[in-house]
Design an enzyme around this catalytic site. Structure first.
Site, PDB file in Angstrom:
ATOM      1  CE1 TYR A 115      18.172 -23.005 -55.543  1.00 34.34           C
ATOM      2  CE2 TYR A 115      17.878 -23.749 -53.362  1.00 34.34           C
ATOM      3  CZ  TYR A 115      18.341 -23.105 -53.877  1.00 34.34           C
ATOM      4  OH  TYR A 115      18.313 -21.341 -54.286  1.00 34.34           O
ATOM      5  CG  ASP A 134      22.048 -29.403 -49.801  1.00 26.74           C
ATOM      6  OD1 ASP A 134      22.229 -29.702 -48.755  1.00 26.74           O
ATOM      7  OD2 ASP A 134      21.992 -29.033 -51.199  1.00 26.74           O
ATOM      8  CE  LYS A 149      14.618 -25.299 -47.312  1.00 26.40           C
ATOM      9  NZ  LYS A 149      15.859 -26.521 -48.060  1.00 26.40           N
TER      10      LYS A 149
HETATM   11  C1  LIG Z   1      17.287 -24.736 -49.279  1.00 29.95           C
HETATM   12  C2  LIG Z   1      17.899 -25.690 -49.913  1.00 29.95           C
HETATM   13  C3  LIG Z   1      19.048 -25.474 -50.022  1.00 29.95           C
HETATM   14  C4  LIG Z   1      19.640 -23.857 -49.986  1.00 29.95           C
HETATM   15  O1  LIG Z   1      19.070 -23.157 -48.943  1.00 29.95           O
HETATM   16  P1  LIG Z   1      18.697 -21.587 -48.136  1.00 29.95           P
HETATM   17  O2  LIG Z   1      18.621 -21.758 -46.655  1.00 29.95           O
HETATM   18  O3  LIG Z   1      17.223 -20.841 -48.746  1.00 29.95           O
HETATM   19  O4  LIG Z   1      19.666 -20.797 -48.742  1.00 29.95           O
HETATM   20  C5  LIG Z   1      20.297 -25.987 -50.289  1.00 29.95           C
HETATM   21  N1  LIG Z   1      20.145 -27.285 -50.706  1.00 29.95           N
HETATM   22  C6  LIG Z   1      19.533 -27.910 -50.448  1.00 29.95           C
HETATM   23  C7  LIG Z   1      19.250 -29.564 -50.644  1.00 29.95           C
HETATM   24  C8  LIG Z   1      18.393 -27.459 -50.208  1.00 29.95           C
HETATM   25  O5  LIG Z   1      16.837 -27.937 -49.972  1.00 29.95           O
END
Ligand SMILES: *Cc1c(COP(=O)(O)O)cnc(C)c1O
Length: 430
Positions: free
Chosen positions: A144, A239, A267
């Site tokens: 994701y 990511d 995060k």
């Molecule tokens: C949570 C997450 C996102 C998205 O971040 P948001 O702050 O919710 O937009 C993108 N990539 C990874 C790996 C994530 O865990």
């Protein structure tokens, strides 16, 4: 357990928001029942509108590595906001957070702060495309990367496929630029590079995929991605929105000792406030406006209040033994759960790394790709989730989500949790 107030609030919320929520998973659709409206959090505990208390393992989906309302974070926010909440001009706090990060993370040289993980990834993709002059991107099924258009895709049935949109509103022509392959499959990646020679701007991966179960990858696989990207002048994006500052201060890059070309964060970096970041070498980052021709901006980017929360939180993360403690707590919890189970449950497995854990209902030793997850097994999680809530333990409301240990979890919290788990598991799996 009383639910009246949460139920009432949810009824009202449904009039205001689609599904009653401002982010879909919060609606409890995959576990059933009413979402709990949270009133307060302190340390590892949260309280809902009906005054029920829970030991929290969701941690706002990862950001709260110190727990709720950590005194240092709260004080930093208060002190900063007293002097204004936003200026749209540079402040010293941006430098301070940048310095804290760059002097302790050798995998990025220059960075840009944004306001969410989605924004960080979206910007990183644009940077990769701008820098390489190529259009196609390659992503993995089961990773994701936020909700930007080109990443809301799922794999088709072939080894190498263009994404099928996983959301209405994403044009077919967009997803034709996104190639989707399975995780843990060298052949698929090789084939994609052969088929789309000199067209792939970047390969993007969660090096520790933790948004669709915890799909731990082999180091050799990540190393393979590094090499094939280098050979093809394709940028490798890690990511690390979830793994950054979670698996160690240098995230997965540091854990596996692999240097990606661009890294995205979110995060934890904001101490519970909205912050994202992307970073790379000074050379690649010089493509970003106003130095270069890749445009990216934000009214609230580098927001001083959010920066101060990030500084306070990351300062704690840098203390000696911080990550080791989190990891041993995680191991302790899992050991306690296993040792409490009265009878062996063969199709139950806890996967974990650092302070991330995931419960899988499987007899497989390892699960490394999305298609190895048995959707049918989520029926166990539904019951587990409900029974844990009844026993005062709060997990994210989906069996595809991981749990997080934070600094504030005490040994007692973990012992109580393990007991609740073993009872709930016996009910869920009988
Ligand atoms: C949570 C997450 C996102 C998205 O971040 P948001 O702050 O919710 O937009 C993108 N990539 C990874 C790996 C994530 O865990």
């Amino acid at each position: 357990m009383k639910r009246e107030k949460s139920e009432l609030l949810f009824e009202k919320a449904k009039k205001y928001f689609p599904g009653g929520v401002n982010s879909p998973v919060r609606a409890f659709r995959s576990v059933g029942g009413t979402p709990l409206f949270i009133k307060k959090g302190k340390g590892a505990h949260i309280w809902d509108a009906d005054e029920n208390e829970f030991i929290d393992f969701c941690g706002s989906w990862g950001p709260l590595i110190l727990g709720h309302a950590n005194a240092n974070v709260v004080n930093a926010i208060k002190t900063t906001v007293e002097n204004g909440s936003s200026f749209g001009a540079p402040t010293q706090l941006e430098n301070e957070l940048a310095e804290l990060i760059l002097s302790n993370n050798k995998y990025v040289e220059k960075i840009r702060f944004v306001s969410s993980g989605t924004e960080a990834v979206m910007s990183a993709i644009r940077l990769a495309r701008g820098y390489t002059g190529r259009n196609k991107i390659l992503k993995f099924e089961g990773c994701y990367h936020g909700h930007s258009d080109s990443l809301l895709v799922k794999a088709g049935s072939g080894l190498v496929t263009f994404g099928n949109t996983s959301s209405a509103g994403v044009p077919e022509s967009f997803v034709n630029e996104t190639i989707v392959v399975s995780l843990n499959n060298e052949e698929a990646v090789k084939q994609a590079f052969a088929e789309f020679k000199d067209q792939i701007a970047c390969v993007i991966i969660e090096p520790i995929p933790a948004n669709n179960g915890l799909l731990l990858q082999r180091k050799e696989y990540l190393q393979f991605l590094r090499e094939i990207c280098t050979e093809n002048k394709t940028l490798l994006i890690f990511d690390e929105v979830i793994s950054g500052f979670r698996i160690g201060f240098e995230g997965a890059a540091g854990y596996y000792r692999i240097q990606p070309d661009i890294i995205t964060y979110g995060k934890i970096i904001g101490g519970g406030l909205p912050v994202g970041m992307y970073g790379s070498s000074a050379k690649i980052m010089s493509s970003i406006s106003p130095e270069g021709n890749v445009y990216q901006a934000g009214t609230l980017s580098g927001n001083p209040v959010a920066m101060s929360a990030g500084i306070a939180q990351l300062t704690e993360c840098l203390k000696k033994g911080f990550y080791e403690d989190l990891e041993s707590k995680t191991k302790f919890l899992i050991e306690q759960i296993y040792s409490n189970l009265k009878s062996e449950i063969s199709n139950l497995k806890f996967f974990s790394i650092g302070s991330i854990f995931w419960i899988a209902f499987t007899d497989k030793k390892e699960i490394r790709s999305a298609e190895e997850i048995d959707a049918e097994s989520m029926k166990y999680f539904r019951v587990l989730h409900k029974e844990l809530l009844e026993r005062g333990v709060y997990l994210g409301p989906s069996g595809y989500e991981v749990g997080f240990i934070c600094e504030a979890h005490t040994k007692d919290d973990l012992i109580i949790t393990a007991k609740a788990f073993s009872e709930a598991l016996h009910i869920a799996m009988k």
